[in-house]
Design a protein around this motif. Structure first.
Motif, PDB file in Angstrom:
ATOM      1  N   ASN A 138      12.799 -32.340   0.065  1.00 30.30           N
ATOM      2  CA  ASN A 138      11.695 -31.537   0.940  1.00 30.30           C
ATOM      3  C   ASN A 138      10.757 -30.479   0.006  1.00 30.30           C
ATOM      4  OD1 ASN A 138      12.948 -28.518   1.191  1.00 30.30           O
ATOM      5  ND2 ASN A 138      14.870 -30.080   1.899  1.00 30.30           N
ATOM      6  N   GLY A 139       9.473 -29.864   0.489  1.00 30.97           N
ATOM      7  CA  GLY A 139       9.255 -29.218  -0.126  1.00 30.97           C
ATOM      8  C   GLY A 139       9.806 -27.796  -0.083  1.00 30.97           C
ATOM      9  N   ARG A 140      10.458 -26.492   0.171  1.00 32.58           N
ATOM     10  CA  ARG A 140      10.796 -26.474   0.019  1.00 32.58           C
ATOM     11  C   ARG A 140      12.387 -25.439  -1.117  1.00 32.58           C
ATOM     12  NH1 ARG A 140      10.195 -21.875   3.377  1.00 32.58           N
ATOM     13  NH2 ARG A 140       9.719 -23.754   5.067  1.00 32.58           N
ATOM     14  N   GLU A 141      12.881 -27.344  -1.508  1.00 38.07           N
ATOM     15  CA  GLU A 141      13.463 -27.064  -2.362  1.00 38.07           C
ATOM     16  C   GLU A 141      13.108 -27.342  -3.416  1.00 38.07           C
ATOM     17  OE1 GLU A 141      17.219 -30.360  -3.856  1.00 38.07           O
ATOM     18  OE2 GLU A 141      16.262 -29.643  -1.888  1.00 38.07           O
ATOM     19  N   LEU A 192       9.855 -26.369  -4.994  1.00 38.39           N
ATOM     20  CA  LEU A 192       9.481 -24.523  -4.619  1.00 38.39           C
ATOM     21  C   LEU A 192      10.859 -23.805  -5.395  1.00 38.39           C
ATOM     22  CD1 LEU A 192       7.644 -23.582  -2.184  1.00 38.39           C
ATOM     23  CD2 LEU A 192       6.097 -25.267  -3.887  1.00 38.39           C
ATOM     24  N   GLU A 193      11.972 -23.823  -4.998  1.00 38.39           N
ATOM     25  CA  GLU A 193      12.748 -23.323  -5.519  1.00 38.39           C
ATOM     26  C   GLU A 193      13.152 -23.668  -6.921  1.00 38.39           C
ATOM     27  OE1 GLU A 193      16.255 -23.867  -2.543  1.00 38.39           O
ATOM     28  OE2 GLU A 193      14.922 -22.406  -1.059  1.00 38.39           O
ATOM     29  N   GLU A 220      10.994 -29.844   6.723  1.00 40.16           N
ATOM     30  CA  GLU A 220      10.696 -28.252   6.500  1.00 40.16           C
ATOM     31  C   GLU A 220       9.769 -27.911   5.786  1.00 40.16           C
ATOM     32  OE1 GLU A 220      14.656 -25.762   4.620  1.00 40.16           O
ATOM     33  OE2 GLU A 220      15.751 -28.105   4.977  1.00 40.16           O
ATOM     34  N   MET A 221       8.920 -28.342   5.176  1.00 38.26           N
ATOM     35  CA  MET A 221       7.764 -28.311   4.336  1.00 38.26           C
ATOM     36  C   MET A 221       7.233 -29.887   3.725  1.00 38.26           C
ATOM     37  SD  MET A 221       7.016 -25.520   1.158  1.00 38.26           S
ATOM     38  CE  MET A 221       7.237 -24.450   1.806  1.00 38.26           C
ATOM     39  N   GLU A 242       1.789 -28.612   2.600  1.00 43.99           N
ATOM     40  CA  GLU A 242       2.672 -26.819   2.374  1.00 43.99           C
ATOM     41  C   GLU A 242       3.051 -26.233   0.828  1.00 43.99           C
ATOM     42  OE1 GLU A 242       3.972 -25.168   6.340  1.00 43.99           O
ATOM     43  OE2 GLU A 242       4.968 -27.267   6.391  1.00 43.99           O
ATOM     44  N   ALA A 243       3.325 -27.348   0.417  1.00 48.84           N
ATOM     45  CA  ALA A 243       3.775 -27.603  -1.211  1.00 48.84           C
ATOM     46  C   ALA A 243       3.339 -26.940  -2.496  1.00 48.84           C
ATOM     47  CB  ALA A 243       5.289 -29.171  -1.122  1.00 48.84           C
ATOM     48  N   ALA A 257       1.442 -23.896  -1.791  1.00 49.37           N
ATOM     49  CA  ALA A 257       2.179 -22.755  -2.682  1.00 49.37           C
ATOM     50  C   ALA A 257       2.366 -23.073  -4.330  1.00 49.37           C
ATOM     51  CB  ALA A 257       3.433 -23.462  -1.772  1.00 49.37           C
TER      52      ALA A 257
END
Length: 216
Positions: A18-21, A23-24, A42-43, A47-48, A51
């Motif tokens: 997902n996008g959040r992972e 970015l991490e 999630e994202m 959104e990703a 960011a």
């Protein structure tokens, strides 16, 4: 499947669910190119991408959207958020790999290209440094993602000359990428906003395009 085909072509790949992972992982290890879907848990991809472009560490990494969303609005939103290419699924692995290679070549040429007329463009209150991709407004560094920087630099390197939107698309985004003219307007707005009082140096010539005035 995508990672498999890219690996076969000699690329090292890293995947995220997902996008959040994503970015991490980008905070830990740098990459040369990012492939995003729009519909993710999630994202989402929008959104990703926002960011990614807002973070100086990742802002200049080329982004390719690979998605089943076929609407023109989705393509426009993706490009306005700073994506460099948009590919609709289904697509053959060979074509996708070719698009990836084309995008990487374009960015490599951009990195290696000699500066236009001047490596540094300095006028009252604004300094544009092509060698470091930095902009200083009243001696304070102001962050510009790659496309915003290249658009500002190109106009400032040719002061007083009027450029149509289609010319700016070719010069900044490249001839082999689908980008709509509205994308230029959105990026001009962002550039003006970051220049503050100096944003008025980018003049709109109604019905034609834009030009940069060194002193105003």
């Amino acid at each position: 499947m995508l990672a498999y085909n890219l690996t076969r072509e000699g690329f090292a790949t890293e995947t995220a669910a997902n996008g959040r992972e994503a970015l991490e992982k980008l905070e830990i290890a740098p990459v040369s190119l990012i492939i995003l879907d729009i519909m993710m848990p999630e994202m989402d991809g929008f959104e990703a991408c926002r960011a990614i472009r807002s973070n100086p560490k990742t802002a200049n990494i080329p982004v390719l959207f690979l998605t089943a969303r076929a609407g023109e609005v989705d393509q426009i939103v993706s490009l306005e958020l700073g994506a460099d290419d948009y590919v609709q699924k289904p697509v053959s692995p060979r074509i996708l790999v070719a698009r990836v290679k084309s995008l990487l070549r374009r960015f490599e040429r951009s990195e290696q290209a000699a500066p236009a007329e001047n490596e540094k463009i300095v006028s009252a209150g604004v300094k544009i440094d092509r060698s470091s991709y930095k902009v200083f407004v009243n001696d304070k560094e102001t962050f510009f993602p790659r496309k915003e920087f290249e658009l500002l630099y190109f106009l400032a390197a040719h002061p007083g000359r009027i450029y149509k939107r289609e010319v700016l698309l070719d010069e900044v985004w490249g001839r082999d990428t689908f980008v709509v003219e509205r994308t230029v307007d959105v990026h001009i707005f962002k550039v003006r906003e970051k220049l503050g009082n100096y944003g008025k140096r980018i003049e709109t010539v109604k019905g034609v395009g834009y030009r940069y005035i060194l002193e105003s």
